[in-house]
Motif scaffolding. Structure first.
Motif, PDB file in Angstrom:
ATOM      1  N   TRP A 138       0.845  -1.186   0.000  1.00  0.00           N
ATOM      2  CA  TRP A 138       0.000   0.000   0.000  1.00  0.00           C
ATOM      3  C   TRP A 138       0.882   1.238   0.000  1.00  0.00           C
ATOM      4  CZ3 TRP A 138      -4.900  -0.289  -1.149  1.00  0.00           C
ATOM      5  CH2 TRP A 138      -5.595  -1.464  -0.877  1.00  0.00           C
ATOM      6  N   GLY A 139       0.415   2.308  -0.628  1.00  0.00           N
ATOM      7  CA  GLY A 139       1.130   3.576  -0.636  1.00  0.00           C
ATOM      8  C   GLY A 139       1.126   4.225   0.742  1.00  0.00           C
ATOM      9  N   ASN A 140       1.885   5.308   0.879  1.00  0.00           N
ATOM     10  CA  ASN A 140       2.026   5.988   2.167  1.00  0.00           C
ATOM     11  C   ASN A 140       1.129   7.208   2.310  1.00  0.00           C
ATOM     12  OD1 ASN A 140       3.952   4.243   3.198  1.00  0.00           O
ATOM     13  ND2 ASN A 140       5.609   5.314   2.157  1.00  0.00           N
ATOM     14  N   GLY A 141       0.033   7.249   1.577  1.00  0.00           N
ATOM     15  CA  GLY A 141      -0.861   8.390   1.671  1.00  0.00           C
ATOM     16  C   GLY A 141      -2.159   8.130   0.950  1.00  0.00           C
ATOM     17  N   ALA A 142      -3.041   9.108   0.992  1.00  0.00           N
ATOM     18  CA  ALA A 142      -4.334   9.017   0.317  1.00  0.00           C
ATOM     19  C   ALA A 142      -4.519  10.264  -0.541  1.00  0.00           C
ATOM     20  CB  ALA A 142      -5.459   8.894   1.341  1.00  0.00           C
ATOM     21  N   THR A 143      -5.221  10.111  -1.660  1.00  0.00           N
ATOM     22  CA  THR A 143      -5.452  11.194  -2.604  1.00  0.00           C
ATOM     23  C   THR A 143      -6.941  11.369  -2.821  1.00  0.00           C
ATOM     24  OG1 THR A 143      -3.379  10.633  -3.708  1.00  0.00           O
ATOM     25  CG2 THR A 143      -4.906  12.013  -4.929  1.00  0.00           C
ATOM     26  N   GLN A 161     -10.711   8.036 -10.318  1.00  0.00           N
ATOM     27  CA  GLN A 161     -10.015   9.004 -11.172  1.00  0.00           C
ATOM     28  C   GLN A 161      -9.506  10.176 -10.345  1.00  0.00           C
ATOM     29  OE1 GLN A 161      -9.682   8.590 -14.601  1.00  0.00           O
ATOM     30  NE2 GLN A 161     -10.624   6.582 -14.309  1.00  0.00           N
ATOM     31  N   TYR A 162      -8.330  10.707 -10.730  1.00  0.00           N
ATOM     32  CA  TYR A 162      -7.753  11.870 -10.056  1.00  0.00           C
ATOM     33  C   TYR A 162      -8.409  13.168 -10.511  1.00  0.00           C
ATOM     34  CZ  TYR A 162      -4.029   8.743  -8.573  1.00  0.00           C
ATOM     35  OH  TYR A 162      -3.325   7.715  -8.011  1.00  0.00           O
ATOM     36  N   VAL A 163      -9.037  13.154 -11.680  1.00  0.00           N
ATOM     37  CA  VAL A 163      -9.670  14.337 -12.256  1.00  0.00           C
ATOM     38  C   VAL A 163     -11.133  14.022 -12.492  1.00  0.00           C
ATOM     39  CG1 VAL A 163      -9.656  15.930 -14.200  1.00  0.00           C
ATOM     40  CG2 VAL A 163      -7.507  15.003 -13.358  1.00  0.00           C
ATOM     41  N   GLY A 164     -11.994  14.973 -12.137  1.00  0.00           N
ATOM     42  CA  GLY A 164     -13.427  14.778 -12.291  1.00  0.00           C
ATOM     43  C   GLY A 164     -13.901  15.017 -13.703  1.00  0.00           C
ATOM     44  N   PRO A 165     -15.212  14.943 -13.903  1.00  0.00           N
ATOM     45  CA  PRO A 165     -15.778  15.200 -15.226  1.00  0.00           C
ATOM     46  C   PRO A 165     -15.364  16.582 -15.739  1.00  0.00           C
ATOM     47  CG  PRO A 165     -17.459  14.388 -13.718  1.00  0.00           C
ATOM     48  CD  PRO A 165     -16.220  14.663 -12.911  1.00  0.00           C
ATOM     49  N   SER A 166     -15.121  16.683 -16.991  1.00  0.00           N
ATOM     50  CA  SER A 166     -14.706  17.916 -17.684  1.00  0.00           C
ATOM     51  C   SER A 166     -13.455  18.543 -17.065  1.00  0.00           C
ATOM     52  CB  SER A 166     -15.859  18.937 -17.724  1.00  0.00           C
ATOM     53  OG  SER A 166     -16.133  19.421 -16.428  1.00  0.00           O
ATOM     54  N   GLY A 167     -12.583  17.723 -16.502  1.00  0.00           N
ATOM     55  CA  GLY A 167     -11.300  18.194 -15.991  1.00  0.00           C
ATOM     56  C   GLY A 167     -11.355  18.875 -14.636  1.00  0.00           C
ATOM     57  N   SER A 168     -12.486  18.786 -13.956  1.00  0.00           N
ATOM     58  CA  SER A 168     -12.600  19.433 -12.646  1.00  0.00           C
ATOM     59  C   SER A 168     -11.765  18.691 -11.597  1.00  0.00           C
ATOM     60  CB  SER A 168     -14.065  19.475 -12.209  1.00  0.00           C
ATOM     61  OG  SER A 168     -14.584  18.160 -12.080  1.00  0.00           O
ATOM     62  N   VAL A 169     -11.353  19.414 -10.571  1.00  0.00           N
ATOM     63  CA  VAL A 169     -10.573  18.837  -9.483  1.00  0.00           C
ATOM     64  C   VAL A 169     -11.540  18.342  -8.410  1.00  0.00           C
ATOM     65  CG1 VAL A 169      -8.856  19.329  -7.700  1.00  0.00           C
ATOM     66  CG2 VAL A 169      -8.641  20.377  -9.945  1.00  0.00           C
ATOM     67  N   PRO A 170     -11.433  17.087  -7.974  1.00  0.00           N
ATOM     68  CA  PRO A 170     -12.323  16.570  -6.926  1.00  0.00           C
ATOM     69  C   PRO A 170     -12.219  17.406  -5.653  1.00  0.00           C
ATOM     70  CG  PRO A 170     -11.042  14.794  -7.896  1.00  0.00           C
ATOM     71  CD  PRO A 170     -10.480  16.081  -8.420  1.00  0.00           C
ATOM     72  N   ASP A 171     -13.334  17.573  -4.953  1.00  0.00           N
ATOM     73  CA  ASP A 171     -13.369  18.383  -3.734  1.00  0.00           C
ATOM     74  C   ASP A 171     -13.613  17.507  -2.510  1.00  0.00           C
ATOM     75  OD1 ASP A 171     -13.567  20.353  -1.833  1.00  0.00           O
ATOM     76  OD2 ASP A 171     -15.590  20.964  -2.420  1.00  0.00           O
ATOM     77  N   CYS A 172     -12.560  17.289  -1.728  1.00  0.00           N
ATOM     78  CA  CYS A 172     -12.672  16.521  -0.491  1.00  0.00           C
ATOM     79  C   CYS A 172     -12.723  17.434   0.725  1.00  0.00           C
ATOM     80  CB  CYS A 172     -11.494  15.546  -0.363  1.00  0.00           C
ATOM     81  SG  CYS A 172     -11.602  14.134  -1.477  1.00  0.00           S
ATOM     82  N   GLY A 173     -12.893  18.735   0.502  1.00  0.00           N
ATOM     83  CA  GLY A 173     -13.013  19.670   1.607  1.00  0.00           C
ATOM     84  C   GLY A 173     -11.723  19.889   2.369  1.00  0.00           C
ATOM     85  N   GLY A 174     -10.608  19.526   1.804  1.00  0.00           N
ATOM     86  CA  GLY A 174      -9.308  19.666   2.456  1.00  0.00           C
ATOM     87  C   GLY A 174      -8.205  19.519   1.422  1.00  0.00           C
ATOM     88  N   PRO A 175      -7.049  19.023   1.832  1.00  0.00           N
ATOM     89  CA  PRO A 175      -5.933  18.890   0.889  1.00  0.00           C
ATOM     90  C   PRO A 175      -6.244  17.820  -0.173  1.00  0.00           C
ATOM     91  CG  PRO A 175      -5.390  17.835   2.973  1.00  0.00           C
ATOM     92  CD  PRO A 175      -6.693  18.556   3.178  1.00  0.00           C
ATOM     93  N   GLN A 176      -5.623  17.959  -1.332  1.00  0.00           N
ATOM     94  CA  GLN A 176      -5.809  16.972  -2.403  1.00  0.00           C
ATOM     95  C   GLN A 176      -5.141  15.648  -2.066  1.00  0.00           C
ATOM     96  OE1 GLN A 176      -8.494  18.387  -3.945  1.00  0.00           O
ATOM     97  NE2 GLN A 176      -7.726  17.153  -5.599  1.00  0.00           N
ATOM     98  N   SER A 177      -4.093  15.689  -1.266  1.00  0.00           N
ATOM     99  CA  SER A 177      -3.448  14.437  -0.847  1.00  0.00           C
ATOM    100  C   SER A 177      -3.005  14.543   0.607  1.00  0.00           C
ATOM    101  CB  SER A 177      -2.266  14.105  -1.754  1.00  0.00           C
ATOM    102  OG  SER A 177      -1.305  15.116  -1.700  1.00  0.00           O
ATOM    103  N   ILE A 178      -2.968  13.399   1.260  1.00  0.00           N
ATOM    104  CA  ILE A 178      -2.577  13.305   2.656  1.00  0.00           C
ATOM    105  C   ILE A 178      -1.426  12.317   2.757  1.00  0.00           C
ATOM    106  CG2 ILE A 178      -3.332  12.573   4.953  1.00  0.00           C
ATOM    107  CD1 ILE A 178      -6.192  13.282   4.070  1.00  0.00           C
ATOM    108  N   ASP A 179      -0.326  12.762   3.362  1.00  0.00           N
ATOM    109  CA  ASP A 179       0.852  11.902   3.538  1.00  0.00           C
ATOM    110  C   ASP A 179       0.786  11.277   4.927  1.00  0.00           C
ATOM    111  OD1 ASP A 179       3.301  10.666   3.431  1.00  0.00           O
ATOM    112  OD2 ASP A 179       4.456  12.514   3.545  1.00  0.00           O
ATOM    113  N   PHE A 180       0.864   9.947   4.989  1.00  0.00           N
ATOM    114  CA  PHE A 180       0.828   9.253   6.274  1.00  0.00           C
ATOM    115  C   PHE A 180       2.178   9.269   6.982  1.00  0.00           C
ATOM    116  CE2 PHE A 180      -2.679   6.430   4.359  1.00  0.00           C
ATOM    117  CZ  PHE A 180      -3.629   7.398   4.628  1.00  0.00           C
ATOM    118  N   GLY A 181       3.198   9.706   6.249  1.00  0.00           N
ATOM    119  CA  GLY A 181       4.534   9.836   6.851  1.00  0.00           C
ATOM    120  C   GLY A 181       5.098   8.554   7.177  1.00  0.00           C
TER     121      GLY A 181
END
Length: 117
Positions: free
Chosen positions: A82-87, A97-117
């Protein structure tokens, strides 16, 4: 002599209390998956090439955090992990998908990626 035995008994009782008491922990955020901790509240999903996703619960926007897992640079001859973070991702036609319909950026209400360190 009695005081020494009482002191030793008290010290042993205190040590046992510290050793046997459970660690306090908060409930994890259901939106943030961590397969390394066996925590995929949104389930797991397989994709092409041996890739898997550990999913968090979706946000109202439909976006969700996903942790990706797969083979390393050695391909199927190397270890799977498993990777060390979530996107932040969206589901389109059954694939994450990393990109939404028509090239929009998904909105998770926070950072686009989280590093678990």
């Amino acid at each position: 002599m009695f005081e020494l035995r009482a002191g030793i008994a008290l010290a042993m009782a205190a040590a046992a209390t510290l050793i046997l008491s459970p660690a306090a922990s908060a409930d994890p955020d259901p939106h943030i998956p961590n397969a390394n901790e066996d925590y995929c509240p949104g389930g797991q999903r397989s994709d092409y090439g041996g890739i898997k996703y550990c999913l968090g619960i979706s946000f109202p926007s439909g976006a969700f955090y996903a942790q990706r897992g797969g083979f390393g640079a050695a391909g199927p001859f190397g270890p799977w992990r498993w990777g060390n973070g979530a996107t932040c991702m969206v589901m389109i036609d059954g694939t994450a998908q990393y990109v939404g319909p028509s090239g929009s950026v998904p909105d998770c209400g926070g950072p686009q990626s989280i590093d678990f360190g």
